[in-house]
Design a protein around this motif. Structure first.
Motif, short mmCIF file in Angstrom:
data_model
loop_
_atom_site.label_atom_id
_atom_site.label_comp_id
_atom_site.label_asym_id
_atom_site.label_seq_id
_atom_site.Cartn_x
_atom_site.Cartn_y
_atom_site.Cartn_z
N LEU A 136 0.83 -1.21 0.00
CA LEU A 136 0.00 0.00 0.00
C LEU A 136 0.86 1.26 0.00
N ARG A 137 2.00 1.21 0.64
CA ARG A 137 2.90 2.37 0.64
C ARG A 137 3.37 2.67 -0.77
N VAL A 138 3.64 1.62 -1.54
CA VAL A 138 4.04 1.83 -2.94
C VAL A 138 2.88 2.44 -3.72
N LYS A 139 1.71 1.85 -3.57
CA LYS A 139 0.56 2.31 -4.35
C LYS A 139 0.14 3.72 -4.00
N LEU A 140 0.26 4.09 -2.72
CA LEU A 140 -0.13 5.43 -2.29
C LEU A 140 0.64 6.51 -3.04
N GLN A 141 1.88 6.23 -3.42
CA GLN A 141 2.68 7.21 -4.16
C GLN A 141 2.03 7.59 -5.49
#
Length: 370
Positions: A238-243
């Motif tokens: 999710l941290r990757v996608k949030l970017q």
């Protein structure tokens, strides 16, 4: 041509090396529950939404039912909710023994704020606001009502990741904002995941304890809690996608704009955006009039185009809520919508050729029935 209603693989392909690198990083770390990835995601999601606290959970449904549990709402209490909501919203209320009080939707497919006040009784304790299909409800009016009657407000933002009401991000108006990160959501995980956001430090602390068996120190259980922890792998992904969430939302807006400009049908009512709101277009939901919805869906299926009905059975008519005693006709607008709504293909990575084909087929269908 074969077009899925939602092609999750396309979004994965856009940033596959980053997802894979993060997955390996988490796997190799040896720490899989309540570690640094969860802490970092909670901080980043809170900052993105514009609140002080985020608590990661196992699912969006957990976010809902735990919210009412932590707010002390249960047996004998009533919670107002829209009559055309997904049934999980209602479950979040009833799992605590509280009673859902349904209010009909407006022309924007969200709860009609002007109909809320007439349903308030001395047992009403909260309003569950559902920002359906990626568009905000009328939060100005809803918060005015909540303040006047001293009601709690829980926002279901499962389908509204990063959209706004008069510039303020949804999930920041009420006491608690609930998020699902189910894979099809705007910022979707690669499995089940959820979270709550709040500016109330006490509420956030209660969630952190409750999600972990009611414990903040191992084997010291303060309350009878739950096992509802966002895991490290999902948090990292999710941290990757949030970017890229803002980019994903912008792309979906472009797709929606083309649908709106290009679909020509006297039998179709296109979705509208409420003045003061924007939309992240979790779904592009049309209303097919004159009993033609299933005909259009079948026609598109024959052409290789998948569609989804969100949602075919209003909660008050579901078998699960027969005990509430409602019958067909009690909420005619929700029932009418259930017979009309059709979600067209909408996903990140959808090509212009694919969308043009969907539009062409819809317009050809219109010509064939005239």
């Amino acid at each position: 041509m074969n077009i899925m209603p939602n092609n999750l693989k396309r979004q994965y392909d856009l940033h596959a090396p980053e997802y894979e690198a993060k997955a390996l990083e988490v796997l190799r770390s040896g720490w899989y529950i309540l570690g640094n990835e969860v802490k970092a995601f909670e901080q980043e999601w809170a900052k993105y939404i514009g609140v002080k606290h985020c608590v990661g959970l196992a699912s969006g449904l957990d976010a809902l039912w735990m919210s009412f549990r932590i707010l002390g709402i249960g047996e004998g209490d009533e919670v107002i909710v829209c009559s055309n909501a997904y049934i999980a919203c209602v479950m979040g209320i009833s799992m605590n023994g509280a009673t859902p009080i349904f209010v009909e939707p407006d022309q924007y497919d969200n709860i009609d704020a002007e109909k809320i006040e007439s349903e308030i009784t001395d047992r009403t304790k909260a309003i569950l606001v559902v920002h359906l299909y990626g568009q905000s409800c009328d939060m100005t009016r809803i918060m005015e009502i909540a303040k006047r009657y001293a009601l709690r407000v829980v926002e279901d933002c499962a389908q509204s990741h990063g959209n706004h009401w008069h510039g303020q991000t949804v999930g920041t108006f009420g006491d608690i904002g609930c998020f699902s990160f189910y894979p099809s959501k705007g910022c979707g995980a690669f499995g089940d995941a959820g979270a709550i956001v709040t500016d109330d430090e006490e509420i956030a602390d209660k969630f952190r304890v409750f999600r972990n068996y009611g414990s903040r120190v191992r084997y010291q259980n303060e309350v009878v809690g739950a096992n509802s922890r966002l895991d490290e792998l999902q948090a990292g992904l999710l941290r990757v996608k949030l970017q890229y969430l803002d980019q994903f939302n912008e792309e979906r807006c472009r797709i929606a704009e083309k649908y709106t400009k290009s679909i020509k049908s006297a039998n179709i009512v296109l979705p509208q955006i409420r003045p003061g709101a924007d939309s992240t277009w979790h779904q592009y939901v049309i209303h097919v009039k004159n009993g033609q919805r299933d005909d259009l869906a079948n026609y598109l299926k024959e052409k290789g185009i998948g569609t989804i009905i969100h949602y075919p059975i209003p909660p008050h008519l579901s078998k699960a809520y027969q005990y509430l005693g409602y019958k067909k006709g009690d909420f005619p607008i929700a029932e009418e919508y259930a017979d009309e709504v059709l979600s067209l293909p909408m996903y990140n990575g959808m090509t212009d050729t694919e969308q043009s084909y969907v539009i062409e087929c819809i317009n050809d269908w219109e010509s064939s029935i005239c």
